[in-house]
Structures are given as structure tokens and as C-alpha cells.
Design a protein around this motif. Sequence first.
Motif: not given
Length: 319
Positions: A91-96, A99-110
Motif C-alpha cells: 500500500a505504501t508503494f502504491n501510494t507513493v 502520488g508521483l505520477v499524479s502530482t509532478v505532471p499536475q503541478l507542471l501543467l498547473a
Amino acid sequence: MATRAPDRPTAVPRHRSERFGRQLAYRLDVKASPYAYVMPFLLVFCAFGLFPLVYTAWVSLHDWTLLSDVHKFVGLDNFAFLLGDDYFWNATFNTVSIGLVSTVPQLLLAIWLAHLLNRPLRAQTLFRVTLLLPNVTSVVAVVVIFSQLFGRDYGLINWVLSWFGVGAIDWNAGTASSHVAISTMIMWRWTGYNALIFLAAMQAVPRDLYEAATIDGASGFTQLRKITIPMIKPTIVFVVITSTIGAMQVVAEPLLFGTYSPTGGPDRQYQTLSLFIYENFAKLDFGYASAISWMMFVFIVIAAGVNYLLTRRSGGNLT
């Protein structure tokens, strides 16, 4: 020889006592009123924030289940068992990963969207409201629609990929594919919201800097990299930390994507820490679930601290 009568004590003038009273009231107002203003928040925070946190820590030290009236004190046994639990680390691996796949592109696109909206455009208000619509949309509706888009047999995504010779992908079955699908939902919901936060910070950047850069021949991308990002550095730090906290607590998207399954798929391929907590609460094992909650709290603090240090050390130059 006549004796002189003793002097009568002089009374304090009335205006002096009134002035002293006003000064005392003023000092009390200056010293005490700020605490009175924040007291409602402190009471609510203690009742719904601090107390649950402390009580959860106490429950995590017990073998606490609703199936028994006796809650045996076990100390750190729940944490010791947790560190050896493969489901917890999965579950920890899935969360990380999500989180990485969604957050990094999201912030760059924002940042990119905010940079586009920071220019003189027609119907700016319409574009800004449009950015916020995904965030106010019901998460249930979002997941239902994206589940159809990522369908294996009749999904729009697989239909588009078939144009390039890619076979049908079972997005729900694989680890990487499910993480991409869930991350896409998260990005769609939160990119516009973060873009508006960045846009608000960009509005405070002096226009003279852009005018001088334009005269010097700087392109739009150079202005974004050399002027905008360094100037909104505190906002970037704030958004990175809040996005990291949100990514560590993601629960609705994987839960609904797995048709309300707290295991995150048959092989637990997208079970996050929040889903793992929910699964153990559903089993009425409150002691173990509380231990997981505290470990997730520690992970969030560490991740937020690391992101803060990285963004502060980068000097705002994230591109």
C-alpha cells in the motif's frame, strides 16, 4: 504655641483614574483580544484535530476491537507487526507511485496554464471558472466517467490507442496501468485548482519585470523560467506541500475505481494507505488501523519536509 493640623491626603483626580482605567482596558484589549479571536479555532482544532490524533495514538498501543470489551495493552506490537506486513508496504508503494505520477505532471501543467491565463486574453473570467469546474464536480461522477473511458472492451482510451496498433489494455488489472488511470483522475480534478492558486500569485508579480524582459528579447518561456517561477517561489512551496499531503491521503478514486473494494483490486495492485486503513477499520481491528494511521502521518510529515527542503534549495528554478 498652636499645633499645625496634619495634612489631609490629596485625592487622586478623577480624570487621572479614568485615564488609568482606559489605559488598562486598552492594554487588556491589545494583549487578550487576539487570543479571543483565535479561541474558536483552537477549540474546534482541539476537539476534532488534536484529541483524535492523541486518542488514535493511545488506541494504536492496544489490541482494540469492537468484538471484545477488553482492550489489552500491547505496547508497540501493532507497529512491529506492521513493519513486517507485506500488505502495508504494498500500500505504501502504491501510494507513493500514484502520488508521483499524479502530482509532478499536475503541478507542471498547473504552472503552464496559470502562465497562459496571466496574459491579456478575452473572456478571462470564463477560462478561470472553467478551470475550477473539475474540482467542484462530484468525485463519484468523475470516477464513473473515467472508469468508462478506461474500459477494456469499449473504453475511449483503448479505442484511440488502437489507431496506433496498441492492443486493448485492462487498466483495472495491472499495477502500472491502474496507477496511470487513477492518477489521470486526480490530475483532472486538481490541476485547475492549483493553476488558480499559481495565477493569483502571478498577479502580484510586477509587470515592469516582464516589460523589461520583453525589451531585452526574452521569450515567454524564458520569462516564465527566469521571472515568474522565482517570484512565486513561496506559493510553489505551499502547493507542493499541500499536493503531497493530498496524494498521501488519496482514497476516493481508488475505492470507486475498484467498485468499492477496499483491497484495491484482486491483487491489491492499487490499494493505497488510506484504503488499507479503511479495510482494517471495516474488520473492526481499530488498534491495527490506528497504528497504520500513525505510520501514514509520519510518512506525510517526512514527505512534506523533504519537498519543502527540495523546493527551498532549488531556489524556485523548477524547470
